[in-house]
Design a protein around this motif. Structure first.
Motif, PDB file in Angstrom:
ATOM      1  N   MET A  35       5.292   2.697   6.342  1.00  0.00           N
ATOM      2  CA  MET A  35       5.728   2.446   4.972  1.00  0.00           C
ATOM      3  C   MET A  35       6.926   3.345   4.676  1.00  0.00           C
ATOM      4  N   TYR A  36       7.963   2.759   4.132  1.00  0.00           N
ATOM      5  CA  TYR A  36       9.124   3.545   3.731  1.00  0.00           C
ATOM      6  C   TYR A  36       8.798   4.268   2.425  1.00  0.00           C
ATOM      7  N   VAL A  37       9.006   5.576   2.416  1.00  0.00           N
ATOM      8  CA  VAL A  37       8.768   6.372   1.210  1.00  0.00           C
ATOM      9  C   VAL A  37      10.009   7.218   0.949  1.00  0.00           C
ATOM     10  N   ALA A  38      10.755   6.893  -0.093  1.00  0.00           N
ATOM     11  CA  ALA A  38      11.914   7.705  -0.480  1.00  0.00           C
ATOM     12  C   ALA A  38      11.431   9.060  -0.982  1.00  0.00           C
ATOM     13  N   ALA A  39      12.262  10.073  -0.850  1.00  0.00           N
ATOM     14  CA  ALA A  39      11.871  11.441  -1.201  1.00  0.00           C
ATOM     15  C   ALA A  39      11.259  11.567  -2.599  1.00  0.00           C
ATOM     16  N   PRO A  40      11.811  10.952  -3.644  1.00  0.00           N
ATOM     17  CA  PRO A  40      11.216  11.128  -4.978  1.00  0.00           C
ATOM     18  C   PRO A  40       9.838  10.491  -5.123  1.00  0.00           C
ATOM     19  N   ASP A  41       9.505   9.577  -4.203  1.00  0.00           N
ATOM     20  CA  ASP A  41       8.258   8.822  -4.323  1.00  0.00           C
ATOM     21  C   ASP A  41       7.114   9.384  -3.490  1.00  0.00           C
ATOM     22  N   ARG A  42       7.368  10.459  -2.749  1.00  0.00           N
ATOM     23  CA  ARG A  42       6.325  11.014  -1.887  1.00  0.00           C
ATOM     24  C   ARG A  42       5.185  11.593  -2.706  1.00  0.00           C
ATOM     25  N   SER A  43       3.975  11.434  -2.160  1.00  0.00           N
ATOM     26  CA  SER A  43       2.772  11.934  -2.827  1.00  0.00           C
ATOM     27  C   SER A  43       2.016  12.819  -1.852  1.00  0.00           C
ATOM     28  N   ASP A  44       1.319  13.826  -2.355  1.00  0.00           N
ATOM     29  CA  ASP A  44       0.598  14.744  -1.478  1.00  0.00           C
ATOM     30  C   ASP A  44      -0.800  14.214  -1.150  1.00  0.00           C
ATOM     31  N   ASP A  45      -1.484  14.927  -0.242  1.00  0.00           N
ATOM     32  CA  ASP A  45      -2.802  14.502   0.233  1.00  0.00           C
ATOM     33  C   ASP A  45      -3.822  14.446  -0.897  1.00  0.00           C
ATOM     34  N   GLU A  46      -3.779  15.414  -1.782  1.00  0.00           N
ATOM     35  CA  GLU A  46      -4.746  15.447  -2.887  1.00  0.00           C
ATOM     36  C   GLU A  46      -4.612  14.208  -3.763  1.00  0.00           C
ATOM     37  N   ARG A  47      -3.378  13.838  -4.080  1.00  0.00           N
ATOM     38  CA  ARG A  47      -3.159  12.654  -4.913  1.00  0.00           C
ATOM     39  C   ARG A  47      -3.512  11.388  -4.141  1.00  0.00           C
ATOM     40  N   ALA A  48      -3.223  11.354  -2.838  1.00  0.00           N
ATOM     41  CA  ALA A  48      -3.575  10.189  -2.021  1.00  0.00           C
ATOM     42  C   ALA A  48      -5.083   9.974  -2.036  1.00  0.00           C
ATOM     43  N   ARG A  49      -5.832  11.050  -1.883  1.00  0.00           N
ATOM     44  CA  ARG A  49      -7.298  10.938  -1.898  1.00  0.00           C
ATOM     45  C   ARG A  49      -7.799  10.493  -3.268  1.00  0.00           C
ATOM     46  N   ALA A  50      -7.188  11.002  -4.315  1.00  0.00           N
ATOM     47  CA  ALA A  50      -7.583  10.599  -5.667  1.00  0.00           C
ATOM     48  C   ALA A  50      -7.302   9.118  -5.893  1.00  0.00           C
ATOM     49  N   MET A  51      -6.175   8.630  -5.375  1.00  0.00           N
ATOM     50  CA  MET A  51      -5.837   7.215  -5.525  1.00  0.00           C
ATOM     51  C   MET A  51      -6.840   6.328  -4.801  1.00  0.00           C
ATOM     52  N   VAL A  52      -7.220   6.711  -3.578  1.00  0.00           N
ATOM     53  CA  VAL A  52      -8.195   5.926  -2.813  1.00  0.00           C
ATOM     54  C   VAL A  52      -9.548   5.953  -3.502  1.00  0.00           C
ATOM     55  N   ALA A  53      -9.947   7.126  -4.003  1.00  0.00           N
ATOM     56  CA  ALA A  53     -11.235   7.226  -4.704  1.00  0.00           C
ATOM     57  C   ALA A  53     -11.243   6.373  -5.962  1.00  0.00           C
TER      58      ALA A  53
END
Length: 200
Positions: free
Chosen positions: A1-19
Motif C-alpha cells: 500500500m502506498y502511504v505518503a508521509a503525512p498519512d502514516r499511522s503508528d502501530d498503536e493507532r493501527a491496532r486501535a483501527m483494527v479493534a
C-alpha cells in the motif's frame, strides 16, 4: 500500500483501527485469487478468525501468504471545502479514509478445541461491553458442537503492517479546518475519524 508521509499511522493507532472495525477481508492467491470478509481479532503478532467450512477459500490457506485489509471510516472531500479554492482555484476532489493492511502466513485449525477457543475469544471481545454478555455456555452444548463443526479456525502470524490515515493532513491548516468543519456537519463518523487522525 502506498502511504505518503503525512498519512502514516503508528502501530498503536493501527491496532486501535483494527479493534474498532472488528472485521477485515483476507486475500490470498494460492489456488487462484480469493477474498473472504471475516470477524477478526489482532492480539500480539497474531490475527485470529474463522471461516465456514462451506467457504472453499480455507482449503488453500494453510501455510499461504495472506493480506488482510481492514478499512475504517471514509468520506468524499469536495474542493469547495478548501478555503484555498476561493483564493486560487487549484483544488480537486479526493477521498479521505483510514486503512490497515496486515501481511502474514496463515494456519488453518480444524480441531474442535481450537475452533472453540477462537470463537470464545472473538465472542468475548465483541460481547464485553454489553449489559449481559453472551458466552458459549449460554447455548446448549450440542448446538455449539454442531456449529463448531461448520467452521475452521484461522490464525495469521503478522509479518508486516501498513497503516494509512488519509485525512487531508498534507493540506494547509486552513484547508484542514475547512474539511473538518464540513465533515463534522455532513458525516459525523468521518469527522470523528479525522479528529482522531489529527490527534484531537
Amino acid at each position: 500500500m502506498y502511504v505518503a508521509a503525512p498519512d502514516r499511522s503508528d502501530d498503536e493507532r493501527a491496532r486501535a483501527m483494527v479493534a474498532a472495525a472488528g472485521i477485515g477481508t483476507v486475500f490470498s492467491a494460492s489456488g487462484g485469487l480469493h477474498a473472504s470478509t471475516l470477524p477478526l481479532l489482532w492480539e500480539g503478532d497474531t490475527v485470529i478468525a474463522h471461516l465456514a467450512t462451506a467457504n472453499r477459500h480455507w482449503r488453500g490457506l494453510d501455510g499461504a501468504e495472506v493480506l488482510i485489509v481492514v478499512t475504517g471510516p471514509d468520506a468524499y472531500v469536495s474542493p469547495g471545502w478548501y478555503p484555498s479554492k476561493a483564493a486560487h482555484g487549484r483544488a480537486v476532489p479526493t477521498w479521505n479514509y483510514s486503512e490497515v493492511q496486515l501481511r502474514g502466513r496463515a494456519s488453518i485449525h480444524e480441531d474442535a478445541a481450537a475452533c472453540r477457543a477462537i470463537v470464545a475469544r472473538l465472542t468475548a471481545r465483541h460481547e464485553r461491553n454489553r449489559p449481559e454478555p453472551w458466552g458459549l455456555d449460554d447455548a446448549p452444548p450440542a448446538y455449539i458442537e454442531q456449529q463448531l463443526k461448520a467452521i475452521v479456525g484461522l490464525t495469521v502470524e503478522v509479518t508486516a503492517v501498513a497503516a494509512k490515515q488519509k485525512w487531508s493532513r498534507g493540506r494547509s491548516a486552513e484547508d484542514i479546518a475547512g474539511v473538518q468543519t464540513a465533515l463534522d456537519s455532513a458525516d459525523p463518523r468521518a469527522g470523528a475519524e479525522m479528529r482522531r487522525a489529527r490527534g484531537l
